[in-house]
Scaffold this motif. Sequence first.
Motif, mmCIF file in Angstrom:
data_model
loop_
_atom_site.group_PDB
_atom_site.id
_atom_site.type_symbol
_atom_site.label_atom_id
_atom_site.label_comp_id
_atom_site.label_asym_id
_atom_site.label_seq_id
_atom_site.Cartn_x
_atom_site.Cartn_y
_atom_site.Cartn_z
ATOM 1 N N PHE A 142 0.833 -1.201 0.000
ATOM 2 C CA PHE A 142 0.000 0.000 0.000
ATOM 3 C C PHE A 142 0.870 1.253 0.000
ATOM 4 C CE2 PHE A 142 -2.032 3.194 2.870
ATOM 5 C CZ PHE A 142 -3.014 3.624 1.992
ATOM 6 N N ALA A 143 1.944 1.275 0.797
ATOM 7 C CA ALA A 143 2.838 2.437 0.838
ATOM 8 C C ALA A 143 3.544 2.637 -0.495
ATOM 9 C CB ALA A 143 3.859 2.261 1.966
ATOM 10 N N SER A 144 3.915 1.516 -1.145
ATOM 11 C CA SER A 144 4.585 1.622 -2.442
ATOM 12 C C SER A 144 3.644 2.205 -3.506
ATOM 13 C CB SER A 144 5.071 0.241 -2.875
ATOM 14 O OG SER A 144 5.657 0.295 -4.153
ATOM 15 N N ILE A 145 2.392 1.731 -3.497
ATOM 16 C CA ILE A 145 1.418 2.260 -4.456
ATOM 17 C C ILE A 145 1.122 3.724 -4.155
ATOM 18 C CG2 ILE A 145 -0.973 2.039 -5.266
ATOM 19 C CD1 ILE A 145 -0.758 -0.955 -4.791
ATOM 20 N N ALA A 146 1.059 4.048 -2.846
ATOM 21 C CA ALA A 146 0.817 5.435 -2.458
ATOM 22 C C ALA A 146 1.922 6.350 -2.978
ATOM 23 C CB ALA A 146 0.700 5.529 -0.942
ATOM 24 N N GLU A 147 3.188 5.865 -2.950
ATOM 25 C CA GLU A 147 4.306 6.646 -3.486
ATOM 26 C C GLU A 147 4.094 6.900 -4.975
ATOM 27 O OE1 GLU A 147 6.939 8.068 -2.300
ATOM 28 O OE2 GLU A 147 7.350 7.235 -0.316
ATOM 29 N N GLN A 148 3.665 5.871 -5.675
ATOM 30 C CA GLN A 148 3.452 6.018 -7.119
ATOM 31 C C GLN A 148 2.310 6.997 -7.399
ATOM 32 O OE1 GLN A 148 2.857 2.070 -8.727
ATOM 33 N NE2 GLN A 148 4.740 1.279 -7.785
ATOM 34 N N ARG A 149 1.235 6.895 -6.625
ATOM 35 C CA ARG A 149 0.107 7.789 -6.843
ATOM 36 C C ARG A 149 0.459 9.234 -6.455
ATOM 37 N NH1 ARG A 149 -5.479 5.453 -4.685
ATOM 38 N NH2 ARG A 149 -6.083 7.483 -5.600
ATOM 39 N N ARG A 150 1.325 9.376 -5.452
ATOM 40 C CA ARG A 150 1.777 10.717 -5.067
ATOM 41 C C ARG A 150 2.576 11.355 -6.197
ATOM 42 N NH1 ARG A 150 1.265 15.623 -3.204
ATOM 43 N NH2 ARG A 150 3.219 16.523 -2.421
ATOM 44 N N LYS A 151 3.443 10.574 -6.834
ATOM 45 C CA LYS A 151 4.234 11.095 -7.946
ATOM 46 C C LYS A 151 3.340 11.456 -9.127
ATOM 47 C CE LYS A 151 8.439 8.560 -6.703
ATOM 48 N NZ LYS A 151 9.371 7.459 -7.102
ATOM 49 N N ALA A 152 2.247 10.700 -9.278
ATOM 50 C CA ALA A 152 1.318 10.981 -10.388
ATOM 51 C C ALA A 152 0.365 12.106 -10.053
ATOM 52 C CB ALA A 152 0.526 9.722 -10.743
ATOM 53 N N GLY A 153 0.408 12.587 -8.811
ATOM 54 C CA GLY A 153 -0.446 13.692 -8.420
ATOM 55 C C GLY A 153 -1.839 13.264 -7.989
ATOM 56 N N ASP A 154 -2.052 11.954 -7.783
ATOM 57 C CA ASP A 154 -3.378 11.456 -7.385
ATOM 58 C C ASP A 154 -3.550 11.369 -5.870
ATOM 59 O OD1 ASP A 154 -3.956 11.168 -10.039
ATOM 60 O OD2 ASP A 154 -3.366 9.054 -10.122
ATOM 61 N N ASN A 351 -11.308 6.868 0.204
ATOM 62 C CA ASN A 351 -10.115 7.675 0.445
ATOM 63 C C ASN A 351 -9.141 6.880 1.313
ATOM 64 O OD1 ASN A 351 -10.736 8.051 3.255
ATOM 65 N ND2 ASN A 351 -12.184 9.668 2.665
ATOM 66 N N THR A 352 -7.943 7.389 1.443
ATOM 67 C CA THR A 352 -6.883 6.643 2.132
ATOM 68 C C THR A 352 -7.225 6.390 3.591
ATOM 69 O OG1 THR A 352 -5.238 7.627 0.657
ATOM 70 C CG2 THR A 352 -4.429 6.650 2.691
ATOM 71 N N THR A 353 -7.784 7.383 4.252
ATOM 72 C CA THR A 353 -8.103 7.224 5.674
ATOM 73 C C THR A 353 -9.146 6.133 5.882
ATOM 74 O OG1 THR A 353 -7.616 9.552 6.071
ATOM 75 C CG2 THR A 353 -8.931 8.394 7.734
ATOM 76 N N ASP A 354 -10.202 6.180 5.095
ATOM 77 C CA ASP A 354 -11.252 5.155 5.226
ATOM 78 C C ASP A 354 -10.716 3.771 4.893
ATOM 79 O OD1 ASP A 354 -13.050 7.048 6.003
ATOM 80 O OD2 ASP A 354 -13.958 7.304 4.017
ATOM 81 N N TYR A 355 -9.867 3.730 3.868
ATOM 82 C CA TYR A 355 -9.278 2.434 3.495
ATOM 83 C C TYR A 355 -8.461 1.853 4.639
ATOM 84 C CZ TYR A 355 -6.001 -0.858 1.366
ATOM 85 O OH TYR A 355 -5.235 -1.962 1.095
ATOM 86 N N LEU A 356 -7.617 2.672 5.259
ATOM 87 C CA LEU A 356 -6.781 2.192 6.361
ATOM 88 C C LEU A 356 -7.624 1.760 7.548
ATOM 89 C CD1 LEU A 356 -3.838 4.754 6.274
ATOM 90 C CD2 LEU A 356 -3.752 2.328 5.670
ATOM 91 N N VAL A 357 -8.652 2.563 7.865
ATOM 92 C CA VAL A 357 -9.511 2.229 9.006
ATOM 93 C C VAL A 357 -10.210 0.893 8.778
ATOM 94 C CG1 VAL A 357 -11.594 2.897 10.255
ATOM 95 C CG2 VAL A 357 -9.839 4.605 9.761
ATOM 96 N N GLN A 358 -10.792 0.726 7.581
ATOM 97 C CA GLN A 358 -11.557 -0.490 7.312
ATOM 98 C C GLN A 358 -10.641 -1.712 7.143
ATOM 99 O OE1 GLN A 358 -14.951 -0.352 4.703
ATOM 100 N NE2 GLN A 358 -14.915 1.911 4.675
ATOM 101 N N LEU A 359 -9.469 -1.504 6.551
ATOM 102 C CA LEU A 359 -8.529 -2.620 6.424
ATOM 103 C C LEU A 359 -8.037 -3.074 7.788
ATOM 104 C CD1 LEU A 359 -6.901 -4.528 4.636
ATOM 105 C CD2 LEU A 359 -5.117 -2.773 4.506
#
Length: 401
Positions: A142-154, A351-359
């Motif tokens: 999840f952190a790796s994908i988040a890095e990629q999405r951050r670079k893409a501006g998402d 969103n990221t917060t909801d995803y983390l909470v539910q996961l």
Amino acid sequence: CMVVAPIAMADSSAVADPALSGWINEVLLHNPELQAAQAAVDAAGGHLRAADQPLFNPELEFDYESSDVDTTTGGLSQTIDWSDKRGARTAVADSEQVVANAELRSTRQGLATDLLRALSDWLTAEAVVRVSEKQTTLMTRFASIAEQRRKAGDLGQVELGLAHLAAAEASFQQANASEDLIRARQSVTALTGAAGPDWPQITRLLPDIDPEQVDVERLLADLPSMQAALARVAAGRASVQLSVREKRPDPTIGFRVGKEDSETLTGVSVSVPLFVRNTYSAEVDVANADLIQAEREAANLRQQAHADLIAAVQVYRSASLAWKTWEASGAPRLNQRTDLLDRFWQAGELNTTDYLVQLKQALDTEVGAIEQLGRMWRAWADWLAASGQADQWLNLLGDSQ
């Protein structure tokens, strides 16, 4: 998420899985504590045989006197167990043998239930480690994908920080779970004297117990610790009888024959010790006090055993119902939830917060289910210990000896 085999057990008359009972019997066969208890039984048998022997041996006497007249005599004397001290000592030793046998059975059952608890804790810890490893893998990905999405501006910087924090927390939880597994493995190793990997699995289903059908009085009467306590009371009563009888003197009867020059001599003697300086009354007082102590300890033990038995039934029933409810409702849907959450997040529906909470909630529920199975097994082991049913359910070898 479980590492246990789904072997169903029909009712309370069912017995343990043969692999589990065979493993426990093998462990107990080489357990030094149980061997020591068996040696105590052997010693008690020896004490009983010794107590049942006659107290006094006959005495042979020879006397020669040379003076103006030579006198030669020979005699035989025997002290009589007038008050049957031998019988009282045998009664004491017999009760002590009952105590030793009951304590052997109690030790065997105690070790067996300790093994069940330790095995359950180990399997629970092992399953939790697997979930924590999965959590670490998911959070790292999840952190790796988040890095990629951050670079893409998402993805924003705050959400990226949450992803890295979640990955770090997952790593900490995995370390804690690994430490718990090491301690759980050490507990099993301490009881077995050997490390795995031949330790058996545990079943997901256990017998039902209906509190209304539990015969409390019968179970308490058959409880090894209760039988040992009652045997100590019986030994105390026999000790009182022995101390009372030891206050009574035992006469010694002798017969002599001999010659004085050409004359034949015969004689009979009777001697009785006089318990004047020591009347042995203190020993009676001590025996009475020991008897009172044994009676009070037996009463206290029964009170405690009764409370433990009632509590064990209630705790096991509660744990069993909770596990069965989870099996019927929550378990089928949990395995799909993680993949579903991941797809929703990557699709932007979460969103990221909801995803983390539910996961985290899903993974915590998975761990909670594993721990609930462990609690059910610990409650079952407590029931076996409180009811004295470990021999029957595990088919322990010593029960048939």
